[in-house]
Design a protein around this motif. Sequence first.
Motif, PDB file in Angstrom:
ATOM      1  N   LEU A  84      -2.420 -12.532   1.112  1.00  0.00           N
ATOM      2  CA  LEU A  84      -1.525 -11.809   0.286  1.00  0.00           C
ATOM      3  C   LEU A  84      -2.300 -10.644  -0.660  1.00  0.00           C
ATOM      4  CD1 LEU A  84       1.266 -11.568  -1.225  1.00  0.00           C
ATOM      5  CD2 LEU A  84       0.371 -13.109  -3.175  1.00  0.00           C
ATOM      6  N   PRO A  85      -1.848  -9.501  -0.185  1.00  0.00           N
ATOM      7  CA  PRO A  85      -2.660  -8.316  -1.250  1.00  0.00           C
ATOM      8  C   PRO A  85      -1.755  -8.166  -2.748  1.00  0.00           C
ATOM      9  CG  PRO A  85      -1.815  -7.671   1.043  1.00  0.00           C
ATOM     10  CD  PRO A  85      -1.070  -8.954   0.848  1.00  0.00           C
ATOM     11  N   VAL A  86      -2.911  -8.057  -3.652  1.00  0.00           N
ATOM     12  CA  VAL A  86      -2.200  -8.001  -4.968  1.00  0.00           C
ATOM     13  C   VAL A  86      -3.106  -6.658  -5.656  1.00  0.00           C
ATOM     14  CG1 VAL A  86      -1.593  -8.939  -7.253  1.00  0.00           C
ATOM     15  CG2 VAL A  86      -1.906 -10.469  -5.103  1.00  0.00           C
ATOM     16  N   GLU A  87      -2.430  -5.770  -6.109  1.00  0.00           N
ATOM     17  CA  GLU A  87      -3.083  -4.643  -6.822  1.00  0.00           C
ATOM     18  C   GLU A  87      -3.345  -5.036  -8.131  1.00  0.00           C
ATOM     19  OE1 GLU A  87      -1.788  -0.705  -5.818  1.00  0.00           O
ATOM     20  OE2 GLU A  87      -2.974   0.169  -7.121  1.00  0.00           O
ATOM     21  N   VAL A  88      -4.349  -4.951  -8.769  1.00  0.00           N
ATOM     22  CA  VAL A  88      -4.854  -5.615  -9.813  1.00  0.00           C
ATOM     23  C   VAL A  88      -5.721  -4.242 -10.715  1.00  0.00           C
ATOM     24  CG1 VAL A  88      -5.971  -7.379 -11.221  1.00  0.00           C
ATOM     25  CG2 VAL A  88      -4.786  -7.812  -9.007  1.00  0.00           C
ATOM     26  N   ILE A  89      -5.445  -4.378 -11.832  1.00  0.00           N
ATOM     27  CA  ILE A  89      -6.375  -3.347 -12.938  1.00  0.00           C
ATOM     28  C   ILE A  89      -7.802  -4.210 -12.766  1.00  0.00           C
ATOM     29  CG2 ILE A  89      -6.752  -2.653 -15.376  1.00  0.00           C
ATOM     30  CD1 ILE A  89      -4.248  -1.301 -14.501  1.00  0.00           C
ATOM     31  N   LEU A 101     -12.594  -1.702  -2.696  1.00  0.00           N
ATOM     32  CA  LEU A 101     -11.677  -0.626  -2.321  1.00  0.00           C
ATOM     33  C   LEU A 101     -11.155  -0.233  -3.519  1.00  0.00           C
ATOM     34  CD1 LEU A 101      -9.070  -0.416   0.623  1.00  0.00           C
ATOM     35  CD2 LEU A 101      -8.114  -0.493  -1.626  1.00  0.00           C
ATOM     36  N   VAL A 102     -10.760   1.302  -3.530  1.00  0.00           N
ATOM     37  CA  VAL A 102     -10.009   2.015  -4.812  1.00  0.00           C
ATOM     38  C   VAL A 102      -8.692   2.313  -4.154  1.00  0.00           C
ATOM     39  CG1 VAL A 102     -10.117   3.479  -6.489  1.00  0.00           C
ATOM     40  CG2 VAL A 102     -12.006   2.421  -6.168  1.00  0.00           C
ATOM     41  N   THR A 103      -7.682   1.904  -4.740  1.00  0.00           N
ATOM     42  CA  THR A 103      -6.335   2.335  -4.251  1.00  0.00           C
ATOM     43  C   THR A 103      -5.889   3.683  -4.673  1.00  0.00           C
ATOM     44  OG1 THR A 103      -5.111   1.657  -6.165  1.00  0.00           O
ATOM     45  CG2 THR A 103      -5.506  -0.041  -4.657  1.00  0.00           C
ATOM     46  N   ASP A 104      -4.881   4.166  -4.091  1.00  0.00           N
ATOM     47  CA  ASP A 104      -4.488   5.778  -4.341  1.00  0.00           C
ATOM     48  C   ASP A 104      -4.268   5.918  -6.023  1.00  0.00           C
ATOM     49  OD1 ASP A 104      -2.295   6.203  -1.460  1.00  0.00           O
ATOM     50  OD2 ASP A 104      -4.530   6.239  -1.742  1.00  0.00           O
ATOM     51  N   ASN A 105      -4.205   4.436  -6.453  1.00  0.00           N
ATOM     52  CA  ASN A 105      -3.502   4.669  -7.968  1.00  0.00           C
ATOM     53  C   ASN A 105      -5.013   4.232  -8.623  1.00  0.00           C
ATOM     54  OD1 ASN A 105      -0.781   4.544  -7.122  1.00  0.00           O
ATOM     55  ND2 ASN A 105      -1.016   2.645  -6.648  1.00  0.00           N
ATOM     56  N   GLY A 106      -6.082   4.216  -8.275  1.00  0.00           N
ATOM     57  CA  GLY A 106      -7.361   3.802  -8.872  1.00  0.00           C
ATOM     58  C   GLY A 106      -7.788   2.446  -9.411  1.00  0.00           C
ATOM     59  N   GLN A 107      -6.954   1.636  -8.770  1.00  0.00           N
ATOM     60  CA  GLN A 107      -6.858   0.076  -8.972  1.00  0.00           C
ATOM     61  C   GLN A 107      -7.665  -0.640  -7.947  1.00  0.00           C
ATOM     62  OE1 GLN A 107      -6.423  -0.032 -12.057  1.00  0.00           O
ATOM     63  NE2 GLN A 107      -5.197   1.829 -12.133  1.00  0.00           N
ATOM     64  N   CYS A 108      -7.871  -1.967  -8.013  1.00  0.00           N
ATOM     65  CA  CYS A 108      -8.524  -2.619  -6.984  1.00  0.00           C
ATOM     66  C   CYS A 108      -7.318  -3.698  -6.331  1.00  0.00           C
ATOM     67  CB  CYS A 108      -9.673  -3.411  -7.462  1.00  0.00           C
ATOM     68  SG  CYS A 108      -9.277  -4.587  -8.461  1.00  0.00           S
ATOM     69  N   ILE A 109      -7.731  -4.331  -5.160  1.00  0.00           N
ATOM     70  CA  ILE A 109      -7.223  -4.845  -4.322  1.00  0.00           C
ATOM     71  C   ILE A 109      -7.612  -6.339  -4.426  1.00  0.00           C
ATOM     72  CG2 ILE A 109      -5.744  -5.881  -2.164  1.00  0.00           C
ATOM     73  CD1 ILE A 109      -4.419  -3.393  -3.052  1.00  0.00           C
ATOM     74  N   PRO A 128      -0.923 -10.487 -16.617  1.00  0.00           N
ATOM     75  CA  PRO A 128      -1.312  -9.267 -17.488  1.00  0.00           C
ATOM     76  C   PRO A 128      -2.496  -8.700 -16.246  1.00  0.00           C
ATOM     77  CG  PRO A 128      -1.182 -10.922 -18.852  1.00  0.00           C
ATOM     78  CD  PRO A 128      -0.909 -11.671 -17.613  1.00  0.00           C
ATOM     79  N   GLY A 129      -2.487  -7.439 -15.989  1.00  0.00           N
ATOM     80  CA  GLY A 129      -3.360  -6.978 -15.120  1.00  0.00           C
ATOM     81  C   GLY A 129      -2.749  -6.726 -13.598  1.00  0.00           C
ATOM     82  N   VAL A 130      -1.902  -7.646 -13.227  1.00  0.00           N
ATOM     83  CA  VAL A 130      -1.528  -7.346 -12.032  1.00  0.00           C
ATOM     84  C   VAL A 130      -0.487  -5.825 -11.905  1.00  0.00           C
ATOM     85  CG1 VAL A 130       0.332  -8.313 -10.082  1.00  0.00           C
ATOM     86  CG2 VAL A 130      -1.436  -9.560 -11.254  1.00  0.00           C
ATOM     87  N   VAL A 131      -0.662  -5.098 -11.044  1.00  0.00           N
ATOM     88  CA  VAL A 131       0.072  -3.926 -10.992  1.00  0.00           C
ATOM     89  C   VAL A 131       1.310  -4.201  -9.910  1.00  0.00           C
ATOM     90  CG1 VAL A 131       0.106  -1.563 -10.133  1.00  0.00           C
ATOM     91  CG2 VAL A 131      -1.867  -2.402 -11.236  1.00  0.00           C
ATOM     92  N   THR A 132       1.119  -4.548  -8.756  1.00  0.00           N
ATOM     93  CA  THR A 132       2.084  -4.950  -7.972  1.00  0.00           C
ATOM     94  C   THR A 132       1.604  -6.253  -6.970  1.00  0.00           C
ATOM     95  OG1 THR A 132       2.687  -2.706  -7.760  1.00  0.00           O
ATOM     96  CG2 THR A 132       3.590  -4.239  -5.832  1.00  0.00           C
ATOM     97  N   VAL A 133       2.415  -7.127  -6.844  1.00  0.00           N
ATOM     98  CA  VAL A 133       2.013  -8.383  -5.875  1.00  0.00           C
ATOM     99  C   VAL A 133       2.455  -7.989  -4.434  1.00  0.00           C
ATOM    100  CG1 VAL A 133       4.026  -9.683  -6.626  1.00  0.00           C
ATOM    101  CG2 VAL A 133       2.248 -10.786  -5.467  1.00  0.00           C
ATOM    102  N   GLY A 134       1.947  -8.326  -3.372  1.00  0.00           N
ATOM    103  CA  GLY A 134       2.333  -7.787  -2.184  1.00  0.00           C
ATOM    104  C   GLY A 134       3.581  -8.775  -1.457  1.00  0.00           C
ATOM    105  N   VAL A 135       4.196  -9.512  -2.247  1.00  0.00           N
ATOM    106  CA  VAL A 135       5.700  -9.915  -1.812  1.00  0.00           C
ATOM    107  C   VAL A 135       6.879  -9.269  -2.219  1.00  0.00           C
ATOM    108  CG1 VAL A 135       6.992 -12.076  -2.234  1.00  0.00           C
ATOM    109  CG2 VAL A 135       4.655 -12.426  -2.354  1.00  0.00           C
ATOM    110  N   PHE A 136       7.427  -8.707  -1.185  1.00  0.00           N
ATOM    111  CA  PHE A 136       8.520  -7.625  -1.539  1.00  0.00           C
ATOM    112  C   PHE A 136       9.672  -8.850  -1.093  1.00  0.00           C
ATOM    113  CE2 PHE A 136       7.114  -3.206  -0.929  1.00  0.00           C
ATOM    114  CZ  PHE A 136       5.780  -3.391  -1.120  1.00  0.00           C
ATOM    115  N   ALA A 137      10.341  -9.202  -2.353  1.00  0.00           N
ATOM    116  CA  ALA A 137      11.301 -10.127  -2.036  1.00  0.00           C
ATOM    117  C   ALA A 137      12.740  -9.465  -2.807  1.00  0.00           C
ATOM    118  CB  ALA A 137      11.066 -11.401  -3.087  1.00  0.00           C
TER     119      ALA A 137
END
Length: 223
Positions: free
Chosen positions: A131-136, A164-172, A194-203
């Motif tokens: 599961l990918p999670v974009e995080v600060i 890895l640095v995302t298009d938004n400058g965060q990590c995965i 806190p710190g989670v930008v997006t979780v890779g669950v699309f519900a």
Amino acid sequence: LTQDELKTLVGQAALQYVVRGEIVGVGTGSTVNKFIDALATIKDQIKGAVSSSVASTERLQALGIPVFDCNEVTQLAVYIDGADEIDGKGYMVKGGGAALTREKIVAAQSTQFVCIADESKLVQTLGKFPLPVEVIPMASQRVMRQFQALGGSASIRQKDGKPLVTDNGQCIVDVTGLQIADPLAFEATVSQWPGVVTVGVFAVQRAHVCLLGTPAGVKTLTF
Ligand code: DER
């Protein structure tokens, strides 16, 4: 049919959902790349695209398709994107291509989400794919500990030997060992950490249609 041929099949099949004269929402990944290539064959019949990643933007522009920013458009009729996993209700795991944040943003601004995938992506229960999670970055260790407390094992995605640095400058952060039995509840809970930008669950932003590439042809699932 090879997996690549299945991706081409569904990428082409997605053209039927593109509303002529309008701007179409475009996701990210190797299956979406097949859709972009197919979209280029009807580029004079559409106004352009809204993209969910730098990679898709570059491919669209290289093929002469105008790319608009999310803030330049209002509601999009259709969003075409792939998935790492999709279940029987259209809930997905996404983020294999590290574009999950912008994908979720464009999906939220679209009325119909059409998922294009080869049959290997259809699963009973989400969670086998990491599961990918974009995080600060400053929150990454604490977020990984929270996933470990849920029974998962988490790691920071690396690229060329560094995070890895995302298009938004965060990590995965990628998490294995989770059984996501209730995708809606899981997405709502983790999204508040806190710190989670997006979780890779699309519900909430689930798929409404899935064009599934199978050796017998394209299977259309509706949710
Ligand atoms: O990163 C993403 O969410 C992509 O859509 C990915 O999940 C699907 O990529 P693929 O079509 O290359 O398998």
